[in-house]
Write an enzyme that holds these catalytic residues in place. Structure first.
Site, PDB file in Angstrom:
ATOM      1  N   SER A 176      27.038  59.444  83.350  1.00  6.65           N
ATOM      2  CA  SER A 176      28.281  59.106  83.012  1.00  6.65           C
ATOM      3  C   SER A 176      28.433  57.926  82.080  1.00  6.65           C
ATOM      4  CB  SER A 176      28.913  58.633  84.356  1.00  6.65           C
ATOM      5  OG  SER A 176      30.357  58.250  84.105  1.00  6.65           O
TER       6      SER A 176
ATOM      7  N   LYS B  79      24.816  55.567  88.055  1.00  4.11           N
ATOM      8  CA  LYS B  79      24.825  56.180  86.682  1.00  4.11           C
ATOM      9  C   LYS B  79      24.059  55.373  85.780  1.00  4.11           C
ATOM     10  CE  LYS B  79      26.772  60.024  88.102  1.00  4.11           C
ATOM     11  NZ  LYS B  79      26.166  61.055  88.105  1.00  4.11           N
TER      12      LYS B  79
ATOM     13  N   ASN C 285      22.920  68.224  87.966  1.00  2.78           N
ATOM     14  CA  ASN C 285      24.228  67.587  87.938  1.00  2.78           C
ATOM     15  C   ASN C 285      24.775  67.317  89.203  1.00  2.78           C
ATOM     16  OD1 ASN C 285      26.819  66.862  87.113  1.00  2.78           O
ATOM     17  ND2 ASN C 285      27.242  69.151  87.124  1.00  2.78           N
TER      18      ASN C 285
ATOM     19  N   TYR D   7      29.515  53.706  91.650  1.00  2.28           N
ATOM     20  CA  TYR D   7      29.210  54.805  90.787  1.00  2.28           C
ATOM     21  C   TYR D   7      28.595  54.501  89.271  1.00  2.28           C
ATOM     22  CZ  TYR D   7      30.394  58.806  87.750  1.00  2.28           C
ATOM     23  OH  TYR D   7      30.419  60.039  86.883  1.00  2.28           O
TER      24      TYR D   7
ATOM     25  N   ALA E  93      26.861  51.772  88.695  1.00  5.45           N
ATOM     26  CA  ALA E  93      25.360  51.366  88.976  1.00  5.45           C
ATOM     27  C   ALA E  93      24.546  52.389  89.004  1.00  5.45           C
ATOM     28  CB  ALA E  93      25.300  50.067  89.875  1.00  5.45           C
TER      29      ALA E  93
END
Length: 170
Positions: free
Chosen positions: A70, A87, A18, A83, A85
């Site tokens: 996400s 994820k 994470n 972000y 792309a």
């Protein structure tokens, strides 16, 4: 990081991967340096973590890796091109690792926890606390997401799956 963990927990059965950063820019305004930093952290960083986590799990005859992704990776998010792309790339990475490592009894899954009030998300959270795109009209409780992640890490017969821990459609 993995070596330090193994010294404290000699038989790791599960790793949770994470980490992430975001940058708020429209596609036409996204600067390349910012794009690169987000993709390097969120996607390439996860790639390196997976590589590091695999060997100890292979050596002990199996285990679990749960990657935190996400919802933006499957739906996009205005102003979050890098972000979203990065994820989205986790979907292919997790599914590939699951296929490659399944014969060694290493399970790799992806959890999409939904929105929570954090330092990373607070600027994008709805001010009016309305959640019209959620079936329950609210985000999931973070404790419920944590329980889901622990449960997923313990499942012995599931790998290569994407779990949506939210009431929005994938």
């Amino acid at each position: 990081m993995v070596d330090a963990f193994i010294k404290k927990a000699p038989q790791p059965m599960a790793f949770i991967c994470n980490g992430g950063i975001a940058a708020s820019s429209l596609v036409l305004r996204q600067c390349e340096d910012e794009w690169t930093e987000v993709v390097q952290t969120n996607l390439t960083g996860t790639f390196h973590c997976l590589q590091s986590m695999a060997s100890p799990l292979f050596a002990q005859g199996g285990g679990s890796i749960v990657v935190i992704g996400s919802h933006a990776g499957s739906h996009g998010s205005a102003g979050q091109a890098a972000y979203a792309a990065s994820k989205a790339g986790l979907i292919g990475l997790v599914k590939t690792a699951a296929q490659e490592w399944g014969p060694q009894n290493v399970r790799v899954n992806l959890v999409l926890p939904g929105w929570h009030q954090t330092g990373l998300s607070e600027a994008a959270m709805p001010d009016d606390h309305s959640w019209p795109d959620h079936a329950l009209r609210r985000p999931p409780a973070i404790e419920e997401v944590a329980r889901t992640i622990v449960h997923m890490a313990q499942l012995k017969d599931m790998s290569g799956q994407i779990w949506n821990c939210d009431s929005r459609d994938l």
